[in-house]
Motif scaffolding. Structure first.
Motif, mmCIF file in Angstrom:
data_model
loop_
_atom_site.group_PDB
_atom_site.id
_atom_site.type_symbol
_atom_site.label_atom_id
_atom_site.label_comp_id
_atom_site.label_asym_id
_atom_site.label_seq_id
_atom_site.Cartn_x
_atom_site.Cartn_y
_atom_site.Cartn_z
ATOM 1 N N ASP A 121 0.803 -1.217 0.000
ATOM 2 C CA ASP A 121 0.000 0.000 0.000
ATOM 3 C C ASP A 121 0.839 1.272 0.000
ATOM 4 O O ASP A 121 0.350 2.347 -0.346
ATOM 5 C CB ASP A 121 -0.942 0.020 1.200
ATOM 6 C CG ASP A 121 -0.198 0.036 2.527
ATOM 7 O OD1 ASP A 121 0.456 -0.970 2.841
ATOM 8 O OD2 ASP A 121 -0.269 1.055 3.243
ATOM 9 N N ASN A 152 -0.121 6.485 0.917
ATOM 10 C CA ASN A 152 -0.610 5.110 1.003
ATOM 11 C C ASN A 152 -1.870 4.944 0.178
ATOM 12 O O ASN A 152 -2.786 5.760 0.264
ATOM 13 C CB ASN A 152 -0.903 4.733 2.451
ATOM 14 C CG ASN A 152 0.345 4.719 3.310
ATOM 15 O OD1 ASN A 152 0.775 5.761 3.805
ATOM 16 N ND2 ASN A 152 0.940 3.560 3.479
ATOM 17 N N TYR A 154 -5.309 2.880 -0.863
ATOM 18 C CA TYR A 154 -6.338 2.044 -0.243
ATOM 19 C C TYR A 154 -6.462 0.752 -1.060
ATOM 20 O O TYR A 154 -7.064 0.736 -2.127
ATOM 21 C CB TYR A 154 -7.678 2.765 -0.237
ATOM 22 C CG TYR A 154 -7.809 3.858 0.785
ATOM 23 C CD1 TYR A 154 -8.655 3.711 1.876
ATOM 24 C CD2 TYR A 154 -7.099 5.044 0.662
ATOM 25 C CE1 TYR A 154 -8.794 4.722 2.824
ATOM 26 C CE2 TYR A 154 -7.221 6.060 1.596
ATOM 27 C CZ TYR A 154 -8.072 5.890 2.675
ATOM 28 O OH TYR A 154 -8.191 6.894 3.613
ATOM 29 N N ILE A 155 -5.892 -0.327 -0.548
ATOM 30 C CA ILE A 155 -5.961 -1.583 -1.281
ATOM 31 C C ILE A 155 -7.256 -2.314 -0.938
ATOM 32 O O ILE A 155 -7.868 -2.077 0.107
ATOM 33 C CB ILE A 155 -4.738 -2.473 -1.018
ATOM 34 C CG1 ILE A 155 -4.646 -2.853 0.461
ATOM 35 C CG2 ILE A 155 -3.470 -1.757 -1.461
ATOM 36 C CD1 ILE A 155 -3.507 -3.813 0.762
ATOM 37 N N ARG A 175 -2.695 0.161 4.932
ATOM 38 C CA ARG A 175 -3.852 0.948 4.514
ATOM 39 C C ARG A 175 -4.741 0.153 3.569
ATOM 40 O O ARG A 175 -4.545 0.144 2.363
ATOM 41 C CB ARG A 175 -3.375 2.234 3.838
ATOM 42 C CG ARG A 175 -4.472 3.155 3.288
ATOM 43 C CD ARG A 175 -5.270 3.867 4.330
ATOM 44 N NE ARG A 175 -6.346 3.079 4.912
ATOM 45 C CZ ARG A 175 -7.192 3.546 5.818
ATOM 46 N NH1 ARG A 175 -7.078 4.787 6.246
ATOM 47 N NH2 ARG A 175 -8.144 2.775 6.299
ATOM 48 N N THR A 176 -5.698 -0.552 4.125
ATOM 49 C CA THR A 176 -6.742 -1.167 3.316
ATOM 50 C C THR A 176 -7.960 -0.250 3.332
ATOM 51 O O THR A 176 -8.071 0.644 4.164
ATOM 52 C CB THR A 176 -7.176 -2.522 3.900
ATOM 53 O OG1 THR A 176 -7.725 -2.295 5.200
ATOM 54 C CG2 THR A 176 -6.004 -3.469 3.993
ATOM 55 N N THR A 450 0.571 -5.893 -4.751
ATOM 56 C CA THR A 450 0.605 -6.296 -3.346
ATOM 57 C C THR A 450 1.350 -7.620 -3.197
ATOM 58 O O THR A 450 1.499 -8.381 -4.163
ATOM 59 C CB THR A 450 -0.806 -6.434 -2.767
ATOM 60 O OG1 THR A 450 -1.554 -7.359 -3.563
ATOM 61 C CG2 THR A 450 -1.518 -5.087 -2.750
#
Length: 462
Positions: A121, A152, A154-155, A175-176, A450
């Motif tokens: 991220d 970062n 947002y995954i 950071r999801t 990722t």
């Protein structure tokens, strides 16, 4: 064949949430006998920036500071009952968070606990190189004078699903997106495709309703005398019951306070939604414009008619910059004539900034107890206030300065009011904190690769 019903519980809605909240949720999941998962949402945009600053100070810091307290009571029973724990508690330093989980697992006698580390991220290099377009909402923000801390992306849920497919007991991410933490265990359990938009919309709605913890079970909603809730000192955190045919019921941990009703659900469902028909997440665009909510029992609300649209080609990126400095000072007055003394104190504090020639960008004084939250920088409300006089008033001075020293010197002026101020002045305190500025960018999702690494606690601990 997947069991028809799956439960998702929430253990935290922000960094610093109640550390005793996860255990009642886990006990409820275990008692149900149904396949389940728990997730912890501990990041805000400013939280990530502050975590990066902590990582600069200490290479082993920069992850959720309450991680060990949140997981300590639940790690062993969660593993024993095959309930995976997912969280974005990695913040700025997911590897350090994974090591912390491994250390905790070893202390709990769980050397075979499988810990997944999700990376990718951090896209600081892309922002630093000026390679990413600024989101249209922030196009007018000029950050040229400020130093980049980090950026970062947002995954989404796919790498989290990959971790669960590798039998991870704990999934540590940075950071999801908030909904991704709920979508992942649901997609893994039910075998959802990542182009099944209605299924993913069900997961996104689940995550959105649960992501803020007790906000959907009475927290923030609570307004004594108008919107009462039972046992507010023991608000139960939420649990979602999701079925393979698209059913969604929101409830809460057993034997806890708070409540789940049509009002709490509606308030949280509309939270942060700019367009109810187009709520963008990395995995799906959620449409709640036709949603219907139904009370189906005590502390049980069902949601119907949730729809999904194709996910966007881009991911949101939050870039954080070192800003100016915030100086805050407070002092109190009490007793007869408190209002006049508070006004005089505020005026003197503002005048002192000019007398001393401090380089102040902005300054304001608030009279807490008279006018503060809704006032303007010029103090129009407290200057014109004509209501009942409070017994005591807290005067707050706030300044923005380019340097830490100017912010510190300005905020310290409250201390001098103990001897140079009006009668009955006391309780001075002050502090200085760095201001974090954020700006949103967009990045094509293929530019954010990722990586998922799954190892046992023993392997990580060495």
């Amino acid at each position: 064949m997947a069991v028809n019903k799956f439960l998702v519980g929430n253990g935290a809605g922000f960094s610093g949430d109640r550390v005793d909240a996860p255990l009642p949720v886990l006990k409820t999941l275990i008692a149900s006998g149904l396949p389940s998962a728990m997730f912890f949402e501990t990041l805000g945009e400013r939280t990530v920036a502050l975590a990066h600053l902590e990582k600069r100070r200490d290479p082993n810091a920069g992850y959720e500071p309450m991680l060990e307290r949140l997981l300590g009571p639940i790690l062993a029973p969660a593993k024993e009952n095959r309930i995976p724990l997912l969280g974005n508690w990695g913040a700025a330093n997911p590897p350090a968070a994974a090591r912390a989980v491994a250390k905790l697992a070893m202390e709990k006698g769980l050397p075979d606990l499988r810990i997944a580390l999700v990376e990718g991220d951090d896209v600081t290099g892309l922002v630093a190189g000026g390679q990413l377009p600024v989101h249209e909402a922030d196009a007018g923000l000029d950050m040229g004078a400020w130093k980049l801390i980090a950026a970062n992306a947002y995954i989404g849920a796919e790498p989290l699903v990959e971790a669960l497919q590798q039998d991870a007991d704990v999934v540590v991410a940075g950071r999801t997106s908030d909904p991704a933490l709920a979508i992942a265990p649901l997609a893994h359990h039910f075998g959802w495709r990542f182009d099944d938009w209605d299924a993913l919309a069900l997961g996104a709605a689940t995550g959105h309703l649960l992501e803020c913890g007790s906000q959907v079970t009475g927290g923030v909603f609570w307004d004594p005398g108008f919107k009462d809730i039972p046992d507010p000192a023991n608000i139960g955190f939420p649990i979602a019951e999701v079925t393979a045919d698209g059913g969604l019921v929101i409830t809460k941990a057993d034997n806890t306070g708070g409540l789940v009703d049509l009002r709490t659900i509606k308030e949280q469902l509309l939270y942060e939604l700019h367009d109810p028909s187009h709520y963008i997440t990395p995995d799906v665009v959620l449409d709640i414009s036709q949603c219907r909510v139904e009370q189906v029992g005590k502390d049980r609300v069902a949601l119907h008619n949730l729809r999904g649209q194709a996910r966007p080609d881009t991911l949101k990126v939050t870039a954080s910059f070192e800003g100016s400095w915030l100086g805050e000072g407070e002092v109190s007055v009490a007793g007869p004539n408190a209002l006049a003394r508070a006004r005089a104190t505020a005026d003197v504090l503002l005048e002192r900034l000019k007398v001393r020639g401090l380089d102040i960008v902005r300054a304001r004084a608030d009279l807490i107890g008279v006018a503060s939250v809704h006032d303007s920088d010029d103090g129009a409300l407290w200057r014109s206030y004509s209501g009942p006089e409070p017994e005591d008033i807290r005067i707050r001075l706030a300044v923005e300065a380019h340097t830490r020293d100017d912010a510190d010197q300005a905020s310290r002026e409250v201390l001098a009011m103990l001897c140079c101020g009006t009668a009955g002045t006391g309780g001075a305190r002050w502090r200085v904190t760095p201001r974090i500025l954020t700006r949103s960018h967009l990045v094509l999702r293929e530019r954010v690769p990722t990586r998922v690494i799954v190892r046992t606690a023993k392997e990580i601990a060495g």
